[in-house]
Design an enzyme around this catalytic site. Structure first.
Site, PDB file in Angstrom:
ATOM      1  N   GLY A  14       0.826  -1.212   0.000  1.00 62.27           N
ATOM      2  CA  GLY A  14       0.000   0.000   0.000  1.00 62.27           C
ATOM      3  C   GLY A  14       0.855   1.254   0.000  1.00 62.27           C
ATOM      4  O   GLY A  14       2.085   1.196  -0.085  1.00 62.27           O
ATOM      5  N   ASN A  36      -3.275  -8.354   0.587  1.00 64.15           N
ATOM      6  CA  ASN A  36      -4.239  -9.066  -0.265  1.00 64.15           C
ATOM      7  C   ASN A  36      -4.462  -8.321  -1.588  1.00 64.15           C
ATOM      8  O   ASN A  36      -5.341  -8.695  -2.364  1.00 64.15           O
ATOM      9  CB  ASN A  36      -5.570  -9.297   0.472  1.00 64.15           C
ATOM     10  CG  ASN A  36      -6.314  -8.002   0.739  1.00 64.15           C
ATOM     11  OD1 ASN A  36      -5.837  -6.917   0.421  1.00 64.15           O
ATOM     12  ND2 ASN A  36      -7.493  -8.111   1.329  1.00 64.15           N
ATOM     13  N   SER A 129      -4.775   7.139  13.309  1.00 66.97           N
ATOM     14  CA  SER A 129      -5.053   8.344  12.524  1.00 66.97           C
ATOM     15  C   SER A 129      -5.445   9.492  13.429  1.00 66.97           C
ATOM     16  O   SER A 129      -6.044   9.291  14.493  1.00 66.97           O
ATOM     17  CB  SER A 129      -6.205   8.023  11.573  1.00 66.97           C
ATOM     18  OG  SER A 129      -6.756   9.197  11.051  1.00 66.97           O
ATOM     19  N   TYR A 154     -15.072   4.081   9.554  1.00 68.73           N
ATOM     20  CA  TYR A 154     -13.606   4.049   9.433  1.00 68.73           C
ATOM     21  C   TYR A 154     -12.964   4.586  10.712  1.00 68.73           C
ATOM     22  O   TYR A 154     -12.082   3.955  11.296  1.00 68.73           O
ATOM     23  CB  TYR A 154     -13.158   4.883   8.217  1.00 68.73           C
ATOM     24  CG  TYR A 154     -11.707   5.298   8.293  1.00 68.73           C
ATOM     25  CD1 TYR A 154     -10.690   4.388   8.031  1.00 68.73           C
ATOM     26  CD2 TYR A 154     -11.347   6.602   8.678  1.00 68.73           C
ATOM     27  CE1 TYR A 154      -9.357   4.755   8.144  1.00 68.73           C
ATOM     28  CE2 TYR A 154     -10.024   6.972   8.790  1.00 68.73           C
ATOM     29  CZ  TYR A 154      -9.035   6.054   8.528  1.00 68.73           C
ATOM     30  OH  TYR A 154      -7.730   6.420   8.650  1.00 68.73           O
ATOM     31  N   LYS A 158     -10.533   2.759  13.858  1.00 72.40           N
ATOM     32  CA  LYS A 158      -9.225   3.201  14.374  1.00 72.40           C
ATOM     33  C   LYS A 158      -9.296   3.334  15.898  1.00 72.40           C
ATOM     34  O   LYS A 158      -8.381   2.920  16.615  1.00 72.40           O
ATOM     35  CB  LYS A 158      -8.797   4.527  13.726  1.00 72.40           C
ATOM     36  CG  LYS A 158      -8.431   4.387  12.264  1.00 72.40           C
ATOM     37  CD  LYS A 158      -7.221   3.457  12.046  1.00 72.40           C
ATOM     38  CE  LYS A 158      -6.979   3.089  10.612  1.00 72.40           C
ATOM     39  NZ  LYS A 158      -6.015   2.003  10.405  1.00 72.40           N
ATOM     40  N   LEU A 205      -7.311  14.771  -1.155  1.00 74.67           N
ATOM     41  CA  LEU A 205      -6.988  16.008  -1.865  1.00 74.67           C
ATOM     42  C   LEU A 205      -5.840  15.864  -2.869  1.00 74.67           C
ATOM     43  O   LEU A 205      -5.966  16.244  -4.029  1.00 74.67           O
ATOM     44  CB  LEU A 205      -6.651  17.109  -0.840  1.00 74.67           C
ATOM     45  CG  LEU A 205      -6.270  18.462  -1.442  1.00 74.67           C
ATOM     46  CD1 LEU A 205      -7.424  19.051  -2.247  1.00 74.67           C
ATOM     47  CD2 LEU A 205      -5.854  19.434  -0.333  1.00 74.67           C
TER      48      LEU A 205
HETATM   49  C1  UD1 Z   1      -9.558  11.964   6.353  1.00 75.52           C
HETATM   50  C2  UD1 Z   1      -9.262  11.690   7.802  1.00 75.52           C
HETATM   51  C3  UD1 Z   1      -8.029  10.866   7.944  1.00 75.52           C
HETATM   52  C4  UD1 Z   1      -8.109   9.623   7.117  1.00 75.52           C
HETATM   53  C5  UD1 Z   1      -8.315  10.013   5.673  1.00 75.52           C
HETATM   54  C6  UD1 Z   1      -8.442   8.756   4.849  1.00 75.52           C
HETATM   55  C7  UD1 Z   1      -9.887  13.470   9.350  1.00 75.52           C
HETATM   56  C8  UD1 Z   1      -9.487  14.763   9.982  1.00 75.52           C
HETATM   57  N1  UD1 Z   1      -9.021  12.950   8.485  1.00 75.52           N
HETATM   58  O1  UD1 Z   1      -8.609  12.885   5.922  1.00 75.52           O
HETATM   59  O2  UD1 Z   1      -7.873  10.490   9.274  1.00 75.52           O
HETATM   60  O3  UD1 Z   1      -6.966   8.845   7.263  1.00 75.52           O
HETATM   61  O4  UD1 Z   1      -9.498  10.785   5.578  1.00 75.52           O
HETATM   62  O5  UD1 Z   1      -8.832   9.002   3.571  1.00 75.52           O
HETATM   63  O6  UD1 Z   1     -10.930  12.917   9.585  1.00 75.52           O
HETATM   64  N2  UD1 Z   1     -10.603  18.391  -0.228  1.00 75.52           N
HETATM   65  C9  UD1 Z   1     -11.089  19.239  -1.229  1.00 75.52           C
HETATM   66  N3  UD1 Z   1     -11.366  18.703  -2.443  1.00 75.52           N
HETATM   67  C10 UD1 Z   1     -11.186  17.385  -2.737  1.00 75.52           C
HETATM   68  C11 UD1 Z   1     -10.681  16.531  -1.726  1.00 75.52           C
HETATM   69  C12 UD1 Z   1     -10.415  17.073  -0.490  1.00 75.52           C
HETATM   70  O7  UD1 Z   1     -11.286  20.424  -0.998  1.00 75.52           O
HETATM   71  O8  UD1 Z   1     -11.471  16.971  -3.878  1.00 75.52           O
HETATM   72  C13 UD1 Z   1     -10.278  18.953   1.071  1.00 75.52           C
HETATM   73  C14 UD1 Z   1     -11.078  18.364   2.204  1.00 75.52           C
HETATM   74  O9  UD1 Z   1     -12.267  19.083   2.400  1.00 75.52           O
HETATM   75  C15 UD1 Z   1     -10.110  18.504   3.371  1.00 75.52           C
HETATM   76  C16 UD1 Z   1      -8.734  18.396   2.723  1.00 75.52           C
HETATM   77  O10 UD1 Z   1      -8.937  18.628   1.350  1.00 75.52           O
HETATM   78  O11 UD1 Z   1     -10.228  19.784   3.923  1.00 75.52           O
HETATM   79  C17 UD1 Z   1      -8.100  17.031   2.921  1.00 75.52           C
HETATM   80  O12 UD1 Z   1      -9.016  16.036   2.539  1.00 75.52           O
HETATM   81  P1  UD1 Z   1      -8.611  14.498   2.413  1.00 75.52           P
HETATM   82  O13 UD1 Z   1      -7.379  14.376   1.612  1.00 75.52           O
HETATM   83  O14 UD1 Z   1      -9.821  13.751   1.959  1.00 75.52           O
HETATM   84  O15 UD1 Z   1      -8.204  14.099   3.882  1.00 75.52           O
HETATM   85  P2  UD1 Z   1      -9.002  14.241   5.266  1.00 75.52           P
HETATM   86  O16 UD1 Z   1     -10.450  14.351   5.050  1.00 75.52           O
HETATM   87  O17 UD1 Z   1      -8.326  15.301   6.052  1.00 75.52           O
END
Ligand code: UD1
Length: 347
Positions: A14, A36, A129, A154, A158, A205
């Site tokens: 991973g 897996n 996490s 999820y 954890k 993100l």
């Molecule tokens: C979340 C969990 C983290 C987990 C992870 C697994 C929390 C604080 N974090 O991370 O523990 O391991 O998911 O996937 O609960 N964003 C955008 N546009 C996008 C995608 C994301 O604006 O297309 C923003 C989100 O709103 C967020 C930031 O980017 O503010 C990070 O998002 P992401 O990468 O999904 O991670 P978390 O949500 O922080």
């Protein structure tokens, strides 16, 4: 270099697992990998070989399968410690398929904990996490910050896993556990031989940013610009995946050298800096010279407004510090994306 011993890495193909396998080799350990391949592929092993010159033992084993796991331990009776990454991690998917998440993440851990003492293995490092903190009232978050009710299955898995490990250390005084609470891992190995391989449309993100920059996605949606933060977008603590991987080596050294009197310890793994979504986009554009088309979209359900780590305990006790700059980390993510595209063209 002397062989410091075998370390079982579950989920070792991973994203974080593969970078950790590389750092274990670099530190003189002999990582053995089981996975897996539910969210990765066997080609990752070649990437590890390309970087380190070493091929880890690999077996396609599902940690939910007690009997296969037992047979694996019978074959490798000299494992010194386990790093347990193998788990499902998509927040949204966990809401849709809670039972899959509980089975994957909880049964696997219980199987490992039941088998380890049978084979004289007393050390385990666990992938937890920052999700366990929810929206903290005080920032940055320390390991003492209160655990908040989980907002997704999820997140529950954890928290439950941490509880299971804590209870296991009470019952078994020989067991040493390190819980590593990751903030937001991003980037790829600087060689671009390994990196994140999201399946389908990315949820996280960074893969969305790089895929948009590459033209695979039309537009990045910034989920909310009306949060109570300086630029209105959410804030996270983005940590370079190689830095994060190195922390696992420090944790392994610590349990094997019995450096702590406690048999369970918790460490935050982050940079200590909060960075907003808009800052990520701007820094990515500056670092790579590539534009990321984006639009402001409504808030994403369940998102935390802001969270970043106080990582001073890990700095002090593990002797570890996040070192890579955000610019270089974002460059590495882009280099990896370019490599993936070149590969896809070839195929
Ligand atoms: C979340 C969990 C983290 C987990 C992870 C697994 C929390 C604080 N974090 O991370 O523990 O391991 O998911 O996937 O609960 N964003 C955008 N546009 C996008 C995608 C994301 O604006 O297309 C923003 C989100 O709103 C967020 C930031 O980017 O503010 C990070 O998002 P992401 O990468 O999904 O991670 P978390 O949500 O922080």
């Amino acid at each position: 270099m002397a062989n410091k011993g075998k370390i079982l890495v579950t989920g070792g193909t991973g994203y974080i697992g593969s970078h950790t396998v590389v750092e274990l080799f670099n530190a003189g350990y002999e990582p053995v990998v089981i996975d897996n391949l539910s969210n990765s592929n066997i080609g990752v092993i070649d990437g590890i070989k390309a970087i380190t010159g070493s091929l880890p033992v690999f077996e396609n084993i599902d940690c939910k399968d007690y009997n296969s796991l037992e047979r694996f331990f019978e074959k490798h009776s000299d494992i010194k410690a386990v790093i347990h990454f193998a788990a499902s991690k998509a927040v949204g998917e966990s809401v849709e398929q809670p039972l899959v998440y509980y089975r994957n993440n909880i049964v696997s851990l219980i199987n490992l904990l039941q088998l380890m003492p049978k084979f004289g293995i007393n050390n385990i490092v666990f992938s937890s996490s920052c999700t366990v903190y929810g929206q903290p009232e005080i920032l940055p978050v320390t390991e003492q910050s209160p655990i908040q009710p989980a907002t997704s299955p999820y997140g529950s898995t954890k928290q439950m896993s941490e509880t299971i490990l804590r209870d296991a250390t009470v019952a078994d005084k020989n067991l040493s556990v390190v819980l590593l609470r990751y903030f937001n891992p991003i980037g790829a190995h600087p060689s671009a031989e390994i990196g994140e391989l999201p399946n389908g449309v990315p949820n996280n993100l960074l893969p969305y940013v790089t895929q948009t920059a590459a033209g695979i996605r039309k537009m990045l949606r910034v989920f909310g610009d009306d949060y109570n933060t300086p630029d209105g977008s959410c804030i996270r603590d983005y940590i370079n995946v190689v830095d994060l991987a190195k922390a696992h080596v420090c944790a392994i050294n610590r349990v094997l050298e019995k450096k702590s009197k406690k048999n369970i310890e918790v460490f935050n793994l982050g940079t200590g800096n909060g960075v907003s979504v808009l800052e990520i986009i701007n820094t990515f554009e500056k670092a790579t010279g590539v534009k990321v088309p984006y639009e402001i979209a409504p808030r994403r359900a369940g998102d935390i407004e802001q969270v970043w780590a106080d990582a001073s305990l890990a700095n002090k006790e593990l002797g570890w510090k996040a070192e890579e700059t955000l610019e270089n980390t974002l460059k590495s993510a882009w280099k990896w994306q370019e490599k993936l595209m070149a590969k896809n063209k070839e195929e």
